[in-house]
Design a protein around this motif. Structure first.
Motif, PDB file in Angstrom:
ATOM      1  N   ASN A 267      48.280  41.834  38.950  1.00 20.88           N
ATOM      2  CA  ASN A 267      47.906  42.823  37.935  1.00 20.88           C
ATOM      3  C   ASN A 267      47.067  42.256  36.792  1.00 20.88           C
ATOM      4  OD1 ASN A 267      50.032  41.326  36.780  1.00 20.88           O
ATOM      5  ND2 ASN A 267      50.576  43.035  35.435  1.00 20.88           N
ATOM      6  N   SER A 271      42.470  37.469  39.684  1.00 20.59           N
ATOM      7  CA  SER A 271      43.107  37.881  40.938  1.00 20.59           C
ATOM      8  C   SER A 271      43.518  39.345  40.952  1.00 20.59           C
ATOM      9  CB  SER A 271      44.344  37.011  41.193  1.00 20.59           C
ATOM     10  OG  SER A 271      44.008  35.648  41.245  1.00 20.59           O
ATOM     11  N   GLY A 273      44.091  43.008  41.621  1.00 21.98           N
ATOM     12  CA  GLY A 273      43.783  43.794  42.810  1.00 21.98           C
ATOM     13  C   GLY A 273      44.214  43.159  44.105  1.00 21.98           C
ATOM     14  N   PHE A 274      44.707  41.944  44.021  1.00 19.20           N
ATOM     15  CA  PHE A 274      45.143  41.192  45.191  1.00 19.20           C
ATOM     16  C   PHE A 274      46.521  41.704  45.620  1.00 19.20           C
ATOM     17  CE2 PHE A 274      45.984  37.378  47.590  1.00 19.20           C
ATOM     18  CZ  PHE A 274      44.722  36.875  47.877  1.00 19.20           C
ATOM     19  N   ASN A 309      43.498  47.716  47.638  1.00 17.86           N
ATOM     20  CA  ASN A 309      42.426  46.721  47.751  1.00 17.86           C
ATOM     21  C   ASN A 309      41.057  47.344  47.537  1.00 17.86           C
ATOM     22  OD1 ASN A 309      43.868  44.631  50.378  1.00 17.86           O
ATOM     23  ND2 ASN A 309      44.064  44.514  48.177  1.00 17.86           N
ATOM     24  N   THR A 312      39.706  47.882  43.631  1.00 19.40           N
ATOM     25  CA  THR A 312      39.838  46.778  42.676  1.00 19.40           C
ATOM     26  C   THR A 312      38.891  46.948  41.492  1.00 19.40           C
ATOM     27  OG1 THR A 312      40.531  45.234  44.396  1.00 19.40           O
ATOM     28  CG2 THR A 312      39.641  44.295  42.377  1.00 19.40           C
ATOM     29  N   LYS A 313      37.644  47.329  41.747  1.00 21.15           N
ATOM     30  CA  LYS A 313      36.686  47.490  40.650  1.00 21.15           C
ATOM     31  C   LYS A 313      37.146  48.567  39.676  1.00 21.15           C
ATOM     32  CE  LYS A 313      31.796  48.229  39.578  1.00 21.15           C
ATOM     33  NZ  LYS A 313      32.116  49.115  38.453  1.00 21.15           N
ATOM     34  N   ARG A 316      39.803  47.096  37.487  1.00 23.01           N
ATOM     35  CA  ARG A 316      39.236  46.171  36.512  1.00 23.01           C
ATOM     36  C   ARG A 316      38.591  46.930  35.354  1.00 23.01           C
ATOM     37  NH1 ARG A 316      39.112  41.017  37.468  1.00 23.01           N
ATOM     38  NH2 ARG A 316      39.702  40.242  39.514  1.00 23.01           N
TER      39      ARG A 316
END
Length: 385
Positions: A267, A271, A273-274, A309, A312-313, A316
């Motif tokens: 979170n 990393s 989004g992993f 996954n 993720t963008k 962010r």
């Protein structure tokens, strides 16, 4: 085999240490982060003006046939310059060949050998941010067989390297296929062009954050798996099967112990989004979230992992401003996730299993090709080839 100092056969320089002003369009400025797997990657390069480009190149002009080597952070990344360059360098070592008795492709492989890696590692400086100095790089002991032997060694290693690179490229192809399959079946989960039902994550599951006993060094050495990002960055991109570190029972009071089969999600930081599913009971630190108690007849666990996954963008961009992006349980709980019918989710997962089986076979082939390459590398610099 004869050993010579690198300064005797190489002109060893480095790029600028200044921080020139970056502009939208101009000349690329290559740094350590742009050296990846033997090539120069320009995907996230920054640009400088012609004035700064010329100023830097007065000190360290790069020419075709030179070798670049990262000096700070990710020490040991390197690349051979195969085309006439139009860029400058920063915090990167530059090896220029001044002796005709040293073949550049041979030296390229010498840099990748344990023989040189051990020399550099034993002398590197710094604490958290490691670095090497020009003095270290100018005083490396280089095995120097006759030129024809160097070319023979380079040719053998070229062929072994070609095999392992092909396996790496095939794995990347399978990864891209997984993403393409998800988008083809479900579309972009954020814009939801296919009009799937959406529900908040908090309405579907329990979301919890990990905890970290501090200082962690006082709690290591037990039998309870301590899950770190490093445990999930190699090999399988769905499951984690083991951890490198374990904590003592006393540490359980200050962390979160999860049951086998839990889905965890990084979170914060680089990393973010992993996601992975753990195949054991283990503990997570406060850089992980976990998703628990959801109905797998409504949302499949592997589908959920791949859906996360794929955005993720978005996460962010959604994370609160700060030094590093950081998602809390509220932000995750409010996220509206798509909910295609469960039979379609499972059809995706079944297709994914076929892709993963092929990828596993390629991973095995890659391990064998890596072992072959490393074996030949060690023999080469012991004079055994």
């Amino acid at each position: 085999m004869e050993l010579v100092l690198s300064s005797e056969i190489l002109d060893v320089r480095d790029g600028t240490h200044d921080s020139p002003k970056y502009i939208e369009k101009g000349y690329p400025l290559v740094t350590s982060k742009n050296l990846k797997q033997g090539v120069i990657c320009f995907e996230d390069v920054k640009y400088v003006s012609e004035e700064d480009y010329n100023k830097i190149n007065n000190r360290s002009k790069v020419d075709e046939g030179d070798i670049l080597y990262s000096m700070i952070g990710s020490i040991g990344n390197y690349a051979i310059v195969t085309e006439s360059p139009n860029y400058a360098i920063k915090n990167v070592a530059l090896f220029k060949f001044k002796d005709e008795n040293l073949y550049n492709k041979y030296f390229y492989y010498v840099l990748n050998s344990p023989f040189l890696e051990n020399q550099i590692k034993s002398q590197q400086k710094g604490g958290t941010q490691k670095f090497v100095t020009l003095k270290i790089l100018r005083n490396l002991k280089i095995p120097l067989p006759p030129l024809d032997t160097q070319k023979k060694i380079a040719a053998i290693l070229d062929e072994a390297d070609r095999l392992r690179q092909l396996n790496k490229q095939l794995i990347e192809t399978y990864d891209a296929l997984t993403q393409s399959l998800f988008l083809e079946m479900f579309g972009d989960p954020v814009s939801n062009p296919m009009g799937w039902e959406r529900k908040s994550m908090k309405s579907l599951m329990k979301i919890v954050r990990g905890g970290s006993p501090r200082p962690i060094k006082n709690f290591l050495g037990g039998k309870n798996p301590w899950i770190k990002i490093g445990d999930a960055t190699k090999g399988d991109d769905i499951y984690i099967y083991s951890t490198k570190e374990h904590i003592i029972d006393e540490g359980l009071k200050k962390t979160r112990l999860l049951p086998e089969g839990s889905l965890i999600f990084a979170n914060c930081g680089v990393s973010l989004g992993f996601a992975r599913i753990i195949k054991f009971q283990g503990c997570i630190h406060d850089g992980w979230l976990a998703f628990l108690e959801f109905d797998e007849n409504v949302i499949d666990k592997v589908f959920l992992l791949k859906a996360l996954n794929s955005v993720t963008k978005y996460f962010r961009d959604t994370a609160p401003d700060g030094t590093q992006p950081n998602l809390n349980t509220k932000i995750m709980g409010d996220y509206q996730i798509i909910l295609p019918p469960i039979d379609i989710q499972r059809k995706f997962v079944d297709s994914l299993k076929i892709i993963e089986q092929q990828k596993d076979q390629t991973q095995t082939a890659l391990q064998k090709s890596e072992a072959l390459f490393n074996s030949l590398l060690q023999k080469a610099f012991k004079g055994a080839l």
